[in-house]
Design a protein around this motif. Structure first.
Motif, PDB file in Angstrom:
ATOM      1  N   PRO A   1       1.029  16.728  41.849  1.00  0.00           N
ATOM      2  CA  PRO A   1       0.368  17.925  42.364  1.00  0.00           C
ATOM      3  C   PRO A   1       0.314  19.025  41.296  1.00  0.00           C
ATOM      4  O   PRO A   1       1.275  19.198  40.531  1.00  0.00           O
ATOM      5  N   ASN A   2      -0.789  19.766  41.294  1.00  0.00           N
ATOM      6  CA  ASN A   2      -0.890  20.853  40.321  1.00  0.00           C
ATOM      7  C   ASN A   2      -0.071  22.056  40.803  1.00  0.00           C
ATOM      8  O   ASN A   2       0.524  22.037  41.882  1.00  0.00           O
TER       9      ASN A   2
ATOM     10  N   LEU B   1       4.872   9.431  45.530  1.00  0.00           N
ATOM     11  CA  LEU B   1       3.819   9.854  44.600  1.00  0.00           C
ATOM     12  C   LEU B   1       3.766   8.919  43.398  1.00  0.00           C
ATOM     13  O   LEU B   1       3.024   9.171  42.441  1.00  0.00           O
TER      14      LEU B   1
ATOM     15  N   PHE C   1       5.393  20.981  38.990  1.00  0.00           N
ATOM     16  CA  PHE C   1       5.880  19.650  39.339  1.00  0.00           C
ATOM     17  C   PHE C   1       6.960  19.198  38.354  1.00  0.00           C
ATOM     18  O   PHE C   1       7.923  18.541  38.725  1.00  0.00           O
TER      19      PHE C   1
ATOM     20  N   ALA D   1      -0.746  23.507  44.282  1.00  0.00           N
ATOM     21  CA  ALA D   1      -0.301  22.588  45.340  1.00  0.00           C
ATOM     22  C   ALA D   1       1.219  22.678  45.512  1.00  0.00           C
ATOM     23  O   ALA D   1       1.729  22.654  46.636  1.00  0.00           O
ATOM     24  N   VAL D   2       1.941  22.819  44.408  1.00  0.00           N
ATOM     25  CA  VAL D   2       3.406  22.919  44.500  1.00  0.00           C
ATOM     26  C   VAL D   2       3.790  24.249  45.142  1.00  0.00           C
ATOM     27  O   VAL D   2       4.608  24.293  46.066  1.00  0.00           O
TER      28      VAL D   2
ATOM     29  N   ALA E   1      -5.144  14.073  49.520  1.00  0.00           N
ATOM     30  CA  ALA E   1      -5.392  14.979  48.401  1.00  0.00           C
ATOM     31  C   ALA E   1      -6.572  14.448  47.613  1.00  0.00           C
ATOM     32  O   ALA E   1      -6.887  13.255  47.666  1.00  0.00           O
TER      33      ALA E   1
ATOM     34  N   ILE F   1      -3.398  15.916  41.380  1.00  0.00           N
ATOM     35  CA  ILE F   1      -3.975  16.075  42.722  1.00  0.00           C
ATOM     36  C   ILE F   1      -3.859  17.517  43.194  1.00  0.00           C
ATOM     37  O   ILE F   1      -3.035  18.282  42.686  1.00  0.00           O
ATOM     38  N   ASP F   2      -4.698  17.878  44.178  1.00  0.00           N
ATOM     39  CA  ASP F   2      -4.803  19.287  44.588  1.00  0.00           C
ATOM     40  C   ASP F   2      -3.947  19.642  45.800  1.00  0.00           C
ATOM     41  O   ASP F   2      -3.917  20.798  46.201  1.00  0.00           O
ATOM     42  N   THR F   3      -3.270  18.645  46.400  1.00  0.00           N
ATOM     43  CA  THR F   3      -2.467  18.888  47.602  1.00  0.00           C
ATOM     44  C   THR F   3      -1.186  18.073  47.475  1.00  0.00           C
ATOM     45  O   THR F   3      -1.239  16.912  47.050  1.00  0.00           O
ATOM     46  N   PHE F   4      -0.071  18.675  47.809  1.00  0.00           N
ATOM     47  CA  PHE F   4       1.206  17.957  47.736  1.00  0.00           C
ATOM     48  C   PHE F   4       1.318  17.029  48.941  1.00  0.00           C
ATOM     49  O   PHE F   4       1.237  17.482  50.080  1.00  0.00           O
TER      50      PHE F   4
END
Ligand SMILES: *[C@@H]1O[C@H](CO)[C@@H](O)[C@H](O)[C@H]1NC(C)=O
Ligand SMILES: *[C@@H]1O[C@H](CO)[C@@H](O)[C@H](O)[C@H]1NC(C)=O
Ligand SMILES: *[C@@H]1O[C@H](CO)[C@@H](O)[C@H](O)[C@H]1NC(C)=O
Ligand SMILES: *[C@@H]1O[C@H](CO)[C@@H](O)[C@H](O)[C@H]1NC(C)=O
Ligand SMILES: *[C@@H]1O[C@H](CO)[C@@H](O)[C@H](O)[C@H]1NC(C)=O
Ligand SMILES: *[C@@H]1O[C@H](CO)[C@@H](O)[C@H](O)[C@H]1NC(C)=O
Ligand SMILES: *[C@@H]1O[C@H](CO)[C@@H](O)[C@H](O)[C@H]1NC(C)=O
Ligand SMILES: *[C@@H]1O[C@H](CO)[C@@H](O)[C@H](O)[C@H]1NC(C)=O
Ligand SMILES: *[C@@H]1O[C@H](CO)[C@@H](O)[C@H](O)[C@H]1NC(C)=O
Ligand SMILES: *[C@@H]1O[C@H](CO)[C@@H](O)[C@H](O)[C@H]1NC(C)=O
Ligand SMILES: *[C@@H]1O[C@H](CO)[C@@H](O)[C@H](O)[C@H]1NC(C)=O
Ligand SMILES: *[C@@H]1O[C@H](CO)[C@@H](O)[C@H](O)[C@H]1NC(C)=O
Length: 415
Positions: free
Chosen positions: A236-237, A263, A195, A240-241, A307, A324-327
């Motif tokens: 996003p982690n 975001l 990110f 996720a990216v 997410a 977060i786990d989802t973009f």
């Protein structure tokens, strides 16, 4: 390594004048000594040489309730010299250990987090909206111990005691104050490097600099690192990216900016308990962000995307990040909703309130089924509190007489 004679420390504490309450300070020093916190006492004496430190000690002995994160002697012996050898940095670091308020009943189990607003408020290093002081976050982790979050060296509460209205969490490391994005990503948050790259490449954004009254156009990365004063970012982690790299590459620069702005909440630092308590907020692109919480965690929804917050409350000098786990790829934009959100954030920021309870929850509310204060985690015994309670009515020799007992053996030798 701090080593100051117990006798000298106590004399320093006892020999104060008008501004501070000598009796209360001597009583507190004696109580810390009796808990084995001799290095903390010598640190307190050292920082009293600064006006910040002087004020901190009078705050601590005012009789108001505080949570004190009290590093033990081993913690101080391991503290970096660039903290211990500079009195004004030491005073700032000490101030980060003091949290006004009564937090009994606020034990939370991770990923639920308890946050308190500390006395750390050096404008050179704390740049939250409205001049607010920096917060400290803590939570009970899977090992059943209370951990202070965002620490380079895992910092655990090894014992809980009380002294008058002070609740003393003895910790095994000196706490790190929140570091800039620049410092925290490589040290503690490597899951944000993907990110970070995106923030460098997203179209620049305007940042108002209050010391020059000028608006500068800087990269999103620089804005988050040093520009903004008060923000909330859902980042996003790395996985996720990488899951959406191909979709992101089809976006033009306007759309990419809208995605990043969706975001981001401008002007308000929203810690995780504040999200859980609210149904929605407005992003910097003017779109609604909604939140829900259940036993598996806190969820954010933006447009058609949802997410889970997998790491709440990454604290920064000027805001907060929730990983977060989802973009969430929301390219919608409502600029009039965005500007009204920004002006309401700006007006909220000017209302500085002194905060003396856990952020987002009432002082008596208990979360996650844990009871009372965080467990004093003496090597996983699971036994309940070994808490020590002293009254602070007495001081100096009177204290020694009044509460003489096994627990004050160390103190007795002083007199
Ligand atoms: C702290 O410093 C002030 C002077 O700045 C002095 O009057 C006071 O006695 C000191 N207190 C302690 C506890 O050392
Ligand atoms: C100083 O502290 C002692 C002990 O806590 C208290 O009894 C006394 O009332 C305080 N004095 C003042 C002037 O606040
Ligand atoms: C700390 O003490 C100073 C000086 O007495 C006072 O102005 C300030 O309000 C106190 N802060 C708190 C949180 O009690
Ligand atoms: C603790 O705080 C209460 C009010 O919150 C106050 O009445 C009491 O005097 C305080 N105790 C001490 C020892 O200062
Ligand atoms: C404190 O220690 C650091 C190294 O950790 C050093 O760079 C710095 O010059 C020292 N400062 C003082 C005031 O001694
Ligand atoms: C102390 O040094 C470490 C490592 O070089 C650095 O990460 C940290 O920010 C420094 N702390 C202060 C208060 O300067
Ligand atoms: C933590 O506490 C729970 C409930 O008391 C217990 O079931 C669990 O085994 C404990 N875990 C550890 C690592 O001690
Ligand atoms: C910026 O503007 C404010 C009023 O809007 C003024 O008080 C302040 O002095 C200005 N600062 C500079 C550096 O010009
Ligand atoms: C970006 O794409 C959107 C949607 O296709 C379009 O409406 C907009 O004009 C484009 N902007 C630029 C600067 O190309
Ligand atoms: C954030 O709000 C400030 C006004 O407080 C504004 O100047 C800036 O453009 C906004 N940034 C974003 C990304 O919305
Ligand atoms: C966190 O708090 C929420 C809402 O109070 C609760 O539903 C959830 O079970 C809690 N999670 C943990 C791990 O305690
Ligand atoms: C906690 O503190 C009490 C009182 O000082 C002491 O008796 C006990 O051994 C401590 N427990 C641990 C695990 O340090």
């Amino acid at each position: 390594m701090m080593k100051t004679s117990t006798v000298l420390s106590l004399l320093a504490f006892a020999s104060n004048a008008h501004a501070q309450n000598a009796t209360a300070l001597a009583g507190l020093a004696a109580a810390f000594e009796s808990m084995g916190l001799t290095s903390l006492v010598s640190v307190a004496s050292t920082i009293n040489g600064t006006s910040t430190g002087n004020t901190l000690l009078s705050n601590l002995t005012s009789g108001a309730p505080y949570v004190v994160f009290a590093p033990n002697n081993d913690a101080w012996s391991k503290a970096p010299t660039n903290v211990t050898n500079n009195t004004s940095i030491l005073a700032d670091v000490f101030s980060y250990h003091l949290v006004p308020g009564n937090f009994s009943g606020d034990a939370t189990v991770y990923p639920n987090v308890t946050l308190g607003r500390t006395l750390y408020n050096d404008p050179a290093t704390v740049r939250l909206e409205g001049g607010k002081s920096q917060v400290v976050a803590w939570s009970i982790r899977a090992d059943n111990k209370t951990h202070v979050l965002n620490q380079r060296n895992d910092s655990t509460v090894v014992n809980v005691t009380t002294f008058g209205n002070l609740t003393i969490f003895i910790v095994d490391h000196v706490l790190n104050v929140p570091e800039s994005l620049d410092a925290t990503i490589p040290a503690d948050n490597a899951s944000l490097t993907g990110f970070e790259t995106l923030l460098h490449s997203t179209v620049a954004t305007d940042v108002f600099n209050s010391s020059t009254n000028q608006t500068n156009n800087v990269s999103w990365y620089d804005a988050i690192n040093t520009g903004f004063h008060g923000f909330t970012l859902f980042a996003p982690n790395n996985s996720a990216v990488s899951n959406v790299n191909s979709s992101l590459s089809t976006l033009n620069s306007t759309e990419l900016t809208d995605v990043v702005e969706n975001l981001f909440i401008n002007g308000t630092t929203l810690y995780s308990p504040l999200l859980a308590g609210s149904s929605n907020y407005t992003s910097a692109a003017g779109e609604s962000l909604s939140f829900s919480i259940n036993a598996t965690g806190t969820y954010i929804t933006s447009g058609n995307f949802s997410a889970r917050i997998i790491q709440p409350d990454v604290l920064l000098p000027n805001g907060v990040i929730h990983i977060i786990d989802t973009f969430l790829i929301n390219t919608a934009n409502d600029s009039s909703a965005a500007s009204s959100a920004i002006s309401s954030a700006a007006s909220a920021a000017t209302q500085t309130s002194s905060q003396t309870a856990a952020i987002g929850f009432s002082a008596t509310q208990s979360l996650g089924g844990a009871s009372g204060v965080p467990s004093p985690s003496g090597s996983g015994s699971g036994s309940s509190s070994a808490a020590l309670s002293l009254t602070d009515a007495a001081a100096g020799k009177e204290l020694a007489v009044a509460v003489a007992g096994a627990v004050l053996g160390a103190l007795m030798t002083v007199f």
